[in-house]
Every structure is written in C-alpha cells, then in structure tokens.
Design a protein around this motif. Structure first.
Motif, short mmCIF file in Angstrom:
data_model
loop_
_atom_site.label_atom_id
_atom_site.label_comp_id
_atom_site.label_asym_id
_atom_site.label_seq_id
_atom_site.Cartn_x
_atom_site.Cartn_y
_atom_site.Cartn_z
N LEU A 50 0.57 -0.74 -0.44
CA LEU A 50 0.04 0.19 0.02
C LEU A 50 1.09 0.92 -0.12
CD1 LEU A 50 -2.01 -1.27 2.76
CD2 LEU A 50 -3.19 -0.78 0.33
N HIS A 66 -12.09 -0.27 -2.63
CA HIS A 66 -11.87 -0.06 -1.51
C HIS A 66 -11.14 -2.05 -1.57
CE1 HIS A 66 -16.20 -2.19 -0.95
NE2 HIS A 66 -15.02 -3.33 -0.45
N CYS A 67 -10.00 -2.07 -0.07
CA CYS A 67 -9.13 -3.59 -0.12
C CYS A 67 -10.77 -4.21 0.76
CB CYS A 67 -8.27 -3.20 0.92
SG CYS A 67 -7.50 -2.60 -0.17
N PHE A 109 -13.38 0.14 3.75
CA PHE A 109 -12.87 -1.38 3.33
C PHE A 109 -13.43 -1.96 4.35
CE2 PHE A 109 -10.89 0.54 8.10
CZ PHE A 109 -10.97 -0.95 7.95
#
Length: 116
Positions: A50, A66-67, A109
């Motif tokens: 990241l 998003h993760c 997330f």
C-alpha cells in the motif's frame, strides 16, 4: 507481456499518519517514507503493498475501490479495528456476512466473514 501487482495507491491528506494507522492495523512493515509518501508491505520484499501519497483535495465522492480483508476471527478483528480508530460504515449494504468500515480518513474497507 507479464504484469506484477506492485501496490495499491491511496490518496491521503496525511499519508504518514494514515500509513502508520494501516501499518499497525495490518501488522505490515514500512518500506519507504517521507512527508508526502508512506509505503508499507506485508514483508520488505513481498508484494503487493500500500502506497499512501499526499492529496490535499477533499474527496466528496463514493470510493470506487476498496480493500477486503479476511480474518481468522471477524468479530475480534472488527473490535480491534474499532478500538484502533476505524468506524463502521453504512453504504446501504443491508445485512451481509461482511462488515464495512472506514479508516481514519474515511476510506472504505471490508472485514469479510469466515471462508466457506
């Protein structure tokens, strides 16, 4: 041609503070940092990472990326992240087996449920 996934770039008002938050949340290591850039990875030579970069523009739009993270124990990880400064998010998801959250700068997330 071969592509290798290097990192996900996250725009941040304070890349150092947000990068440090994610370093602690994920238990990753810092591989590069200055006032405008903060890069973390699972291990120094392990990808993807990241990369937090300075962006002074306010984000008023819905995140398009998003993760998702899959923990061993969803309830424990959600509680840990809430204690660490994350917030639950309601984006209209209704009742789902995952929990949508925001980091300290409002990036979405998900903490997924157990893999079946």
């Amino acid at each position: 041609m071969t592509l290798e996934w290097e990192q996900v770039t996250v725009k941040a008002a304070d890349p150092v503070a947000l990068g440090q938050w994610w370093t602690e949340a994920l238990g990753w290591v810092v591989v590069d940092q200055d006032d405008d850039v903060f890069e973390i990875r699972p291990e120094p030579e392990r990808l993807p990472g990241l990369l937090f970069v300075r962006n002074d523009e306010e984000n008023n739009a819905l995140n398009r990326l998003h993760c998702d993270f899959r923990p061993d124990d969803q309830a424990a990880e959600v509680a840990r992240l809430l204690a660490h400064g994350a917030k639950r998010a309601d984006i209209g998801q209704g009742e789902q087996p995952w929990v949508v959250m925001h980091d300290p700068e409002g990036n979405e997330f998900c903490v997924l449920g157990q893999r079946h």
